[in-house]
Design an enzyme around this catalytic site. Structure first.
Site, short mmCIF file in Angstrom:
data_model
loop_
_atom_site.label_atom_id
_atom_site.label_comp_id
_atom_site.label_asym_id
_atom_site.label_seq_id
_atom_site.Cartn_x
_atom_site.Cartn_y
_atom_site.Cartn_z
CG ASP A 226 23.80 51.19 62.44
OD1 ASP A 226 24.41 51.10 63.54
OD2 ASP A 226 22.74 51.52 62.37
CG HIS A 249 26.54 54.69 63.24
ND1 HIS A 249 25.12 54.44 63.10
CD2 HIS A 249 26.36 55.53 62.06
CE1 HIS A 249 24.20 55.22 62.57
NE2 HIS A 249 25.21 55.61 61.72
#
Length: 398
Positions: A226, A249
């Site tokens: 993430d 991310h």
């Protein structure tokens, strides 16, 4: 013999002063967890030995105490909380060995004060954790349970109200959720950390920051599932320098304004960072219906390598009809270069009622992996773009 600690001050954004604090104290006593009954065999619960050693270190009467976690041993810990305030102005945890969590969910003993984190640190000023050791939260069973039914997963390490925090030279792997959470901390120097989790592991952010100020993160490598770093509500004067991110991310401001909340973030400086095959690069995301602001944010000297969304402002995160939005302003992207895995390299999507203002792009050069042209899209944005590839149609050009 004297031990000199230099608490490196927070050189955050370019406009803020660089403050250096200097403190010279005598080396204090050492508290080896082995002397308190820890076994370090990766099976025995060593939590109570750690807490007993911590209590003595926190209550030390002179110098800088050191809680020693020796090398060549692996210590299994249940969820636990290290609490302050402590007597010494600096407390040193020297992590040379390995720390692991219970290997399955049923083995975790979650109690009051430990439900949100595996290892918590609260109200400890001058906390120093370093030493080259490894922290393994053994998160895989938690990820599998999450995929089957959403469960509350703990953060690996949570720091709350720990001013003048110093983290250096540690490896963090496989957290059930985010690896490090920093909340209500003022003054932190974080360097040479390495985060590792599979790219499909859910919500395994490297570092999450909220309600904190004067944080410097540098020279670290974050490879997770993430956000490499997420900067959330109440964060000011955050500097991120020399961070390698990917997979993951990217570095995100937000999300902000969920469920109509009033959220604020300002004075963020991200420089000399690399995004390698990340789903996003430099991102700002806010919810429609939220309130507050994200402002005075600068991304400079950024390299993107096959990133899917290298430059993205999304003021319509999970959109629905509302006249409110978190205001995004005074944002610059300076010298962002590299490749995008998608031809859609720049997305500046802002709210039709509020919009984004004073967005400045300078020296942008992003191509596809094959070296072909990319394109940009933008909505409701006011600002300037100079020397931009791709061309950004809704910005003025100089």
């Amino acid at each position: 013999m004297k031990l000199l600690f230099i608490i490196l001050g927070m050189c955050v954004v370019a406009s803020s002063p660089c403050v250096w604090g200097r403190m010279e104290l005598h080396a204090g006593p050492r508290f080896n967890v082995i002397d308190y009954g820890a076994m370090g065999n990766a099976e025995t619960d060593d939590s109570q030995a750690f807490l007993k050693a911590w209590k003595d270190a926190c209550n030390a009467s002179y110098g800088i105490p050191t809680l020693l976690i020796p090398k060549e041993k692996t210590f299994m810990l249940q969820p636990l909380l290290f609490s302050g305030p402590c007597n010494p102005p600096i407390v040193h945890i020297k992590l040379k060995g390995n720390i692991i969590a219970p290997k399955n969910i049923k083995g975790w003993k979650l109690g009051k004060g430990t439900r949100k984190a595996w290892i918590g640190f609260k109200r400890i000023n001058g906390l120093v954790i370093r030493g080259g050791g490894q922290i393994d939260a053994q998160g895989a069973p938690w990820w599998n349970a999450y995929f089957n039914s959403e469960i509350n997963r703990p953060t690996a390490l949570h720091f709350s109200e720990c001013n003048n925090l110093f983290l250096n030279g540690l490896t963090h792997i496989n957290s059930p959720k985010n690896h490090i959470s920093i909340n209500r901390c003022n003054g932190s120097f974080i360097s040479k950390l390495h985060f590792i989790a599979p790219d499909q592991s859910p919500n395994t952010d490297g570092i999450d920051i909220s309600s904190s100020s004067n944080i410097l993160i540098k020279n670290s490598k974050i490879e997770t599932g993430d956000d490499c770093i997420a900067i959330n509500h109440g964060s000011t004067f955050i500097s991120i320098i020399g961070v390698y991110c990917g997979p993951g991310h990217g570095i995100s401001i937000g999300s902000l304004g969920k469920n109509g909340a009033h959220h604020t973030v300002e004075e963020i400086y991200v420089r000399n960072c690399t995004f390698n095959r990340t789903t996003n690069g430099a991102r700002i995301k806010t919810w429609i219906g939220g309130q507050g602001y994200a402002r005075k944010i600068r991304f400079k000297d950024i390299i993107v390598v096959e990133a899917t969304n290298p430059v993205i402002i999304d003021q319509q995160y999970n959109p629905y009809d509302s006249a409110e939005a978190v205001r995004v302003s005074d944002v610059s992207y300076d010298n962002v270069r590299g490749t995008s895995s998608s031809p859609h390299a720049i997305k500046l999507h802002c709210d039709k009622n509020i919009g984004c203002t004073n967005i400045v792009l300078k020296g942008i050069n992003i191509t596809t992996i094959a070296g072909n042209k990319t394109y940009a899209s933008c909505q409701n944005v006011k600002g300037v773009c100079s020397f931009c590839n791709p061309h950004v149609p809704c910005l003025s050009h100089s």
